[in-house]
Scaffold this active site. Structure first.
Site, PDB file in Angstrom:
ATOM      1  N   SER A 127       0.822  -1.211   0.000  1.00 49.10           N
ATOM      2  CA  SER A 127       0.000   0.000   0.000  1.00 49.10           C
ATOM      3  C   SER A 127       0.854   1.259   0.000  1.00 49.10           C
ATOM      4  CB  SER A 127      -0.924  -0.002   1.223  1.00 49.10           C
ATOM      5  OG  SER A 127      -1.732  -1.150   1.242  1.00 49.10           O
TER       6      SER A 127
ATOM      7  N   TYR B 250      -2.670 -10.346   4.023  1.00 47.45           N
ATOM      8  CA  TYR B 250      -2.575  -8.912   4.329  1.00 47.45           C
ATOM      9  C   TYR B 250      -3.980  -8.385   4.588  1.00 47.45           C
ATOM     10  CZ  TYR B 250      -1.145  -3.984   3.424  1.00 47.45           C
ATOM     11  OH  TYR B 250      -0.898  -2.638   3.499  1.00 47.45           O
TER      12      TYR B 250
ATOM     13  N   LYS C 151      -0.065  -9.972   7.974  1.00 48.17           N
ATOM     14  CA  LYS C 151       0.155  -8.576   8.344  1.00 48.17           C
ATOM     15  C   LYS C 151      -1.218  -7.980   8.596  1.00 48.17           C
ATOM     16  CE  LYS C 151       1.285  -3.984   6.691  1.00 48.17           C
ATOM     17  NZ  LYS C 151       1.480  -3.099   5.518  1.00 48.17           N
TER      18      LYS C 151
END
Length: 292
Positions: A44, A132, A161
């Protein structure tokens, strides 16, 4: 077992908005000096949706080639399962050990859709994969039940994550941590708290800019909890809050360019921080110790 501090790398750009590979080398040199344990390109913070598949491949390959033996966690996220599969196969072909995959975005998936996406991409390559979770950007939560299902069915799913910022959720999923599955905090201001309840490490944007994050992790790992807590409160949090005054992730790009004397750029539609935002960031940057 994966642990430590992984940097969700910015993708440095020139004033024309194209990737600046010389600036990327400077970034990787800095990260090696900071002592990070992993490089996470095309996440990101790296603005992966703004780049073509070919640009992503070239950047992933460049980071792999210049990684200085630091583990590379390659972002393979996409709103297209087909592209994520293509990127996954590419990472395996060039010898990257770990992939990172978020849910598809824009069109919000239900649980079955999300499972199909993850299972297809996971199966496309044999290298390890981290889940994620970033619902504030993807628009979708990865449920605890889906995490359990994916880890049960696929031996190469090695961790998650979590960037949700929800410590209740993080406190629930931490119980799944074991010798085969690691859990990383994705919010810098929650790193100390997360390590305190057993997190494997952090994927922290500020590690692009300063050694604060790695210093915190090393002090915590050495048992110097009060030192680690003070780094969190007095160093990490003020810098993070100043940078996040700008629209994410522009503040991270500005701070990196400023710290390294680079006349960098921003790919549209991202714009540079305002003058007032820059002043707040600059105030915090002056507190970062200069490299010897």
């Amino acid at each position: 077992m994966y642990k430590g501090i992984v940097t969700p790398m910015i993708t440095p750009m020139g004033q024309n908005g194209e990737i600046d590979y010389r600036a990327t080398e400077i970034l990787i040199d800095n990260l090696a000096d900071f002592g990070v344990d992993g490089l996470f390109p095309m996440g990101s913070t790296g603005l992966f949706p703004m780049f073509s598949t070919d640009e992503k491949k070239k950047f992933l390959g460049f980071v792999r080639d210049h990684s200085k033996k630091i583990e590379v966690y390659a972002g393979v996220g996409s709103s297209s399962t087909q592209e994520s599969v293509e990127l996954s196969k590419y990472t395996e072909d060039i010898g990257i050990k770990v992939r990172v995959l978020m849910p598809t975005y824009y069109i919000k998936p239900d649980e079955d859709w999300m499972y199909r996406h993850f299972s297809t991409v996971i199966s496309a390559a044999s290298n390890d994969l981290f889940i994620y979770n970033i619902p504030q950007l993807s628009g979708s939560w990865i449920s605890e039940s889906l995490i359990e299902k994916l880890t049960r069915e696929f031996s190469n799913v090695k961790g998650i994550k979590d960037s949700s910022g929800d410590m209740r959720f993080f406190s629930r999923i931490i119980r799944h941590k074991n010798e085969k599955f690691d859990i990383f905090q994705g919010q810098d201001d929650l790193l100390f708290l997360s390590l305190s309840i057993g997190a494997s490490g952090g994927v922290c944007g500020l590690s692009n800019i300063s050694p604060y994050i790695t210093n915190l992790y090393h002090e915590f790992s050495a048992g110097n909890l009060e030192k680690a807590r003070k780094i969190q409160i007095d160093e990490v949090n003020p810098l993070m809050y100043a940078i996040n005054e700008a629209t994410f992730p522009a503040g991270y790009y500005y701070a990196f360019y400023k710290m390294n004397g680079i006349k960098g750029g921003y790919r549209a539609p991202m714009v540079e921080p305002t003058t007032d935002q820059k002043k707040k960031i600059d105030q915090e940057l002056t507190k970062i110790p200069k490299k010897q």
